[in-house]
Design a protein around this motif. Structure first.
Motif, PDB file in Angstrom:
ATOM      1  N   CYS A  86     -55.939 -12.231  16.339  1.00 26.85           N
ATOM      2  CA  CYS A  86     -55.769 -13.484  15.606  1.00 26.85           C
ATOM      3  C   CYS A  86     -55.930 -13.161  14.125  1.00 26.85           C
ATOM      4  CB  CYS A  86     -56.788 -14.514  16.055  1.00 26.85           C
ATOM      5  SG  CYS A  86     -56.818 -16.028  15.055  1.00 26.85           S
ATOM      6  N   TRP A  96     -61.705 -18.395  20.842  1.00 27.86           N
ATOM      7  CA  TRP A  96     -60.533 -18.275  21.704  1.00 27.86           C
ATOM      8  C   TRP A  96     -60.633 -19.333  22.807  1.00 27.86           C
ATOM      9  CZ3 TRP A  96     -56.286 -15.441  20.793  1.00 27.86           C
ATOM     10  CH2 TRP A  96     -56.381 -14.359  19.914  1.00 27.86           C
ATOM     11  N   ARG A 105     -57.343 -27.425  28.564  1.00 28.64           N
ATOM     12  CA  ARG A 105     -57.708 -26.293  27.722  1.00 28.64           C
ATOM     13  C   ARG A 105     -59.180 -25.959  27.954  1.00 28.64           C
ATOM     14  NH1 ARG A 105     -56.539 -27.913  22.060  1.00 28.64           N
ATOM     15  NH2 ARG A 105     -58.573 -28.957  22.198  1.00 28.64           N
ATOM     16  N   TYR A 148     -55.206 -19.421  22.711  1.00 22.42           N
ATOM     17  CA  TYR A 148     -55.166 -19.942  21.359  1.00 22.42           C
ATOM     18  C   TYR A 148     -56.392 -19.483  20.576  1.00 22.42           C
ATOM     19  CZ  TYR A 148     -51.739 -23.249  23.216  1.00 22.42           C
ATOM     20  OH  TYR A 148     -50.640 -23.826  23.813  1.00 22.42           O
ATOM     21  N   CYS A 149     -56.169 -19.205  19.328  1.00 23.37           N
ATOM     22  CA  CYS A 149     -57.244 -18.921  18.386  1.00 23.37           C
ATOM     23  C   CYS A 149     -57.493 -20.193  17.573  1.00 23.37           C
ATOM     24  CB  CYS A 149     -56.810 -17.777  17.474  1.00 23.37           C
ATOM     25  SG  CYS A 149     -57.975 -17.324  16.202  1.00 23.37           S
ATOM     26  N   ALA A 150     -58.758 -20.500  17.320  1.00 20.31           N
ATOM     27  CA  ALA A 150     -59.101 -21.681  16.532  1.00 20.31           C
ATOM     28  C   ALA A 150     -60.289 -21.363  15.635  1.00 20.31           C
ATOM     29  CB  ALA A 150     -59.427 -22.863  17.451  1.00 20.31           C
ATOM     30  N   ARG A 182     -63.479 -23.284  13.107  1.00 20.26           N
ATOM     31  CA  ARG A 182     -64.163 -24.462  12.592  1.00 20.26           C
ATOM     32  C   ARG A 182     -65.310 -24.011  11.706  1.00 20.26           C
ATOM     33  NH1 ARG A 182     -69.145 -25.098  14.923  1.00 20.26           N
ATOM     34  NH2 ARG A 182     -69.450 -24.239  17.018  1.00 20.26           N
ATOM     35  N   TYR A 212     -62.362 -28.647  15.559  1.00 15.22           N
ATOM     36  CA  TYR A 212     -61.670 -27.442  15.109  1.00 15.22           C
ATOM     37  C   TYR A 212     -60.628 -27.811  14.068  1.00 15.22           C
ATOM     38  CZ  TYR A 212     -64.240 -24.860  18.479  1.00 15.22           C
ATOM     39  OH  TYR A 212     -65.279 -24.267  19.151  1.00 15.22           O
ATOM     40  N   TYR A 249     -58.515 -25.558  12.397  1.00 12.79           N
ATOM     41  CA  TYR A 249     -57.324 -24.727  12.363  1.00 12.79           C
ATOM     42  C   TYR A 249     -57.042 -24.155  13.751  1.00 12.79           C
ATOM     43  CZ  TYR A 249     -58.758 -24.875   7.495  1.00 12.79           C
ATOM     44  OH  TYR A 249     -59.170 -25.300   6.252  1.00 12.79           O
ATOM     45  N   TRP A 250     -55.754 -24.102  14.081  1.00 11.91           N
ATOM     46  CA  TRP A 250     -55.298 -23.576  15.365  1.00 11.91           C
ATOM     47  C   TRP A 250     -54.117 -22.642  15.162  1.00 11.91           C
ATOM     48  CZ3 TRP A 250     -57.456 -24.637  20.128  1.00 11.91           C
ATOM     49  CH2 TRP A 250     -58.421 -25.663  20.163  1.00 11.91           C
TER      50      TRP A 250
END
Length: 121
Positions: free
Chosen positions: A22, A36, A45, A95-97, A99, A108, A110-111
């Motif tokens: 990421c 993740w 999710r 997915y990477c996020a 916070r 969070y 950003y994704w």
């Protein structure tokens, strides 16, 4: 503009390994938690693993503990997810996020766009 860009997904046989990356850009992530998540078809999710950017403290979901390792390279602004002993039930979009440490675990900011991991039996 903040961006999280995942890569490294693919098709692998059960028992195999993959390393997801990421790449983070657009801001300083010093006071951020990088996480993740994954989402399988027809399922909600779910959290996989997280790491604090500054101290490198980690935490894992029970389902991946002992098989997955999250790490970060602050010089490259990149977070990794090393996945070993993969199982078909690990098949999902990962997915990477990110916070801020000041925000709650559900906030969070950003994704990434996600990367597909498929584990064949």
């Amino acid at each position: 503009q903040v961006q999280l860009a995942e890569s490294g997904g693919g098709l692998v046989q059960a028992g195999g390994s993959l390393r997801l990356s990421c790449a983070a850009s657009g801001r300083t992530f010093s006071y951020y938690v990088m996480v993740w998540f994954r989402q399988a078809p027809g399922k909600e999710r779910e959290f996989v693993a997280r790491i604090t950017w500054s101290g490198g403290s980690t935490y894992y979901a029970d389902s991946v503990k002992g098989r997955f390792t999250i790490s970060r390279d602050t010089a490259k602004n990149t977070v990794y997810l090393q996945m070993n002993s993969l199982k078909p039930e690990d098949t999902a979009v990962y997915y990477c996020a990110a916070r801020s440490i000041m925000k709650s675990p559900s906030e969070y900011e950003y994704w990434g766009q996600g990367t597909q991991v498929t584990v064949s039996s």
